[in-house]
Design an enzyme around this catalytic site. Sequence first.
Site, PDB file in Angstrom:
ATOM      1  N   ARG A 550      32.146 -14.552 -49.696  1.00 37.94           N
ATOM      2  CA  ARG A 550      32.456 -15.925 -50.082  1.00 37.94           C
ATOM      3  C   ARG A 550      32.085 -16.916 -48.983  1.00 37.94           C
ATOM      4  O   ARG A 550      32.088 -16.584 -47.801  1.00 37.94           O
ATOM      5  CB  ARG A 550      33.955 -16.072 -50.340  1.00 37.94           C
ATOM      6  N   SER A 611      34.777  -8.364 -41.601  1.00 31.65           N
ATOM      7  CA  SER A 611      35.758  -7.273 -41.616  1.00 31.65           C
ATOM      8  C   SER A 611      35.107  -5.916 -41.372  1.00 31.65           C
ATOM      9  O   SER A 611      35.168  -5.020 -42.216  1.00 31.65           O
ATOM     10  CB  SER A 611      36.511  -7.271 -42.942  1.00 31.65           C
ATOM     11  N   ASP A 665      39.583  -9.724 -40.499  1.00 25.71           N
ATOM     12  CA  ASP A 665      40.451 -10.178 -41.599  1.00 25.71           C
ATOM     13  C   ASP A 665      41.940 -10.081 -41.274  1.00 25.71           C
ATOM     14  O   ASP A 665      42.739 -10.890 -41.750  1.00 25.71           O
ATOM     15  CB  ASP A 665      40.115  -9.474 -42.922  1.00 25.71           C
TER      16      ASP A 665
END
Length: 938
Positions: A550, A611, A665
């Site tokens: 994203r 991540s 993350d």
Amino acid sequence: QIQRALRTLSIPLERLHVMKGHMIEDMCRGLSRQTHAQAKVRMLPTYICSTPNGTEKGNFLVVELCQTQVRTLLVTLYGDGNLSPQMMYKIYDLPEGITQGEGEALFDFIAHCVTQFLSETTSPDASSEQYLPLGFVFPFTCQQTQLNKAELLSWSKGFNCSGVVGKDVVELLQAAIDKQARPDKEGEASGGGGWFKSRKSSQSAPSQSRQVEVVALMNDTVGTMMTCSMEGRACEVGMVADKGSNCCFMAEAYLVETADETSGRMCVNTEWGCFGDDGTLNDLVTPYDQAVDEESSNPGEKRFEKMVGTLYLGEIVRHVLIALTAEKAMFTGSDAAVLKEKGVFTMQHLLEIVNHEDRITEVKRILEALGLQPSERDCGRMQQICRAVVGRAATLHATGLAAILSYMCQTRDLESLMVNVGVEGELFAGYPRFEEILLSVSRLLAPECMATILASRDGSGRGAAMVTAVALRLAAQRRAVDEVLAPLRLSRDDLVKVQALMRDEMGRGLGKETNPSASVRMLPTYVTHTPDGTEKGDFLALDLGGTNFRVLVVRITEDGITMASEIYVIPVGIMQGSGEELFDHIIDCIIDFQTKQNLVTQMLPLGFTFSFPCQQVGLDKALLLTWTKGFSASGCVGQDVVQLLRDAAKRKRHLGMQVVALVNDTVGTMMACGYDDPKCEIGLIVGTGTNACYMEEMKNVGTVEGDQGRMCINMEWGAFGDNGCLDHLFTHFDQVVDETTINPGKQRFEKLISGMYLGEIVRQILVVMTEKELLFQGKPCPKLQTKDIFKTKFLSTIELDGDGDSAANNGIGLDSNGLALRQIRAILNELELDASFEDCVLMREVCQTVSLRASQLCAAGLAAVVEKMRESRGVDQLSVTVGVDGTLYKLHPCFSKNLQTTLKDLAPNCNVTFMLSEDGSGKGAALVAAVADRAAKE
Ligand code: ADP
Ligand code: MG
């Protein structure tokens, strides 16, 4: 007058509806812990939680105490599923007077029948089997606390032996049987030798060397249900329409509040004969019933039974005749004094009359034999009366049945119920219309239910053998299940040890020298502050490595945070292509996003949530250690990821962004929650994988220069145990799951905890349980062999409401328990598994075991973290918040609760609050950038 009499005996449908409603109310009252003691319909738990499935095998002994006899039965089951057992039985008459004598004599006699039967039916060398389980059919009201523990509440049916009420009748029988096995000690003569021809004790040696154990006690009604269960489909209702009347059924176990069992079902003995003892039936009771009751040995009691039991039907007829004779409506001009005699009309008479529809002569013969001089008209009326009384008994049975069926349907949360009802007894067997009335009336009163009536052919004895067999099967299954699951069940000591190991590994990971050999990497993140709420500005964020890629814009103002985002696809070809292609693609997506958001003219600071494990050497400098999660773009491992992104921006001549920070993350999660709660200094992820980060004192971080302040450490705890320190915890299932992953031997802690693996662990257990024939009756299920077919989200569905907590919320117990089980079925159907109810219950246990272990291990890890924080800060009590993200944590019904309880237990001096993170990787990355911005300005 005759019409009036007949009218009082026929009950309109509306009244039956009302009665059905009362019956359901009374059933609920009997089941509830609060009202059970006063309830007339006792709803006694039987501790029979399962019906036969055809796999039962072996020899089973049954002894049944009947009205005037003791029946002994030896049943051999073959476990071949076709359920035609071999049976041998023998009946012994009860000695005169024994039903009124001492309890001990009664039980000695029963035990003697058993010994006698065994010595006659089994040849000395026939079987090497030493153990013979026995089922005891005892048709009196007992309070059971286990399948083989039953306290007699009261005698009935003419029995009144001393010293038995209040005692455990299983114990009494077992003691009597044991006594028989040692005739020399107690003396056989006193034990009951008087009832049989005396035998030399050596003669009975073979049977006496057998160990007979009373495994189960049951009511005759339950025996009937179980007998009929053998006809293929499970039978879940048993009805005895005999001298007395009673019914039992399989109830949802959590509704049986008087027993502790909460999962699955349990057979409940309704003891519905006492229905109406509180006046509920008063509007249906006729003067004839009243008279019968008054003349009985227990006036006011068993009101329902006295309207429907064959012990009383003849009496009801007699009282109708007495009334009509007094009104001169019958037997006019003849002597009817014989009607005064209690019991002149037997059930046999009644059945002969009702079953011979047209044969008035038959009626005449019977009446004349009793000394009456009936006219033609009297005979016709007599026929009508008998039909009315017997028909009413059938109708009332049907109404009671309808209540049970509706209750079952409702509490199982079903729209319609198909159920088998096993029936036996004199009324059922002797009155052909009984079945027809039972079906049609119950259908009218409970149209949502479809009952199939099964006649019990061999009485309750065969069923008792089944109960005994099922009990042994379940006990054996329980042992086998426990054996399979035992390695997955962690003790408190195990968890304390995990906590200590984690603590060690953390220390080693933080030490400069020890870091390379530690399984927990303890990566510095260069994030040194959590948000204080004063951050402001517009930021870009990238989220790579979660479920979706994203791009986001995050606007932080005094009034809070607003965000806009877009999901972009990374084609597999790019994920596994070259690094340049990958980062070029990422820049293309950013440009597209900024264009769409009208953000091209600005140069925005960018936080990059990445991540994957990185060795960070600065907030904006991070060397990729290894790809995971399906990424394998070439030329990236060992490189600075931020630089790769900057290089791509340069190639694309994109100037609208400036990479400020690379964020894991977990850190994003901590920062996102930290914005709302300054105490949030830990980040936790339990999703596809698991990881944690926390704020460590710089002086403890040996791998980074400087001793001032704190730094967030990305633990990468998923790899905990990769050095072998957790080997003692890994089960066979964990090994198999590990071996089939793309990174065997790696991320061992994660593989016990996170969403990517729990479904697989469960699947491996199910495979083994199927092989061991503990599930699906051992039928092979090819689909279960498919990797990843059992999704972790199934655990959530299956465990939903598994604890029955919500059962108390609504009166009739319409909770989602039944619903969840139905959903389990749906899942199983998807897997093409034909699961029984018990399979579902066992599957739930498997899922619970796996998810509980995961949450406990996660708690042990966290306990190490919070305790370490508490100690480094030198406080007795630490208050800290954990920001959490991950679908497993968020959606699993018990994971978070179990995690928190275990943590509280392992780290009692830490007060830990959990806060769900919303979009940690977007908001968190922006906040890292913002905090860095703020810190730089300071
Ligand atoms: P990520 O960790 O990749 O960011 P998530 O936090 O969404 O992704 O976690 C995805 C994992 O959550 C998957 O492995 C999946 O098995 C698991 N999962 C999805 N739905 C559920 C659910 N209802 N209950 C438990 N686990 C679930
Ligand atoms: Mg995630």
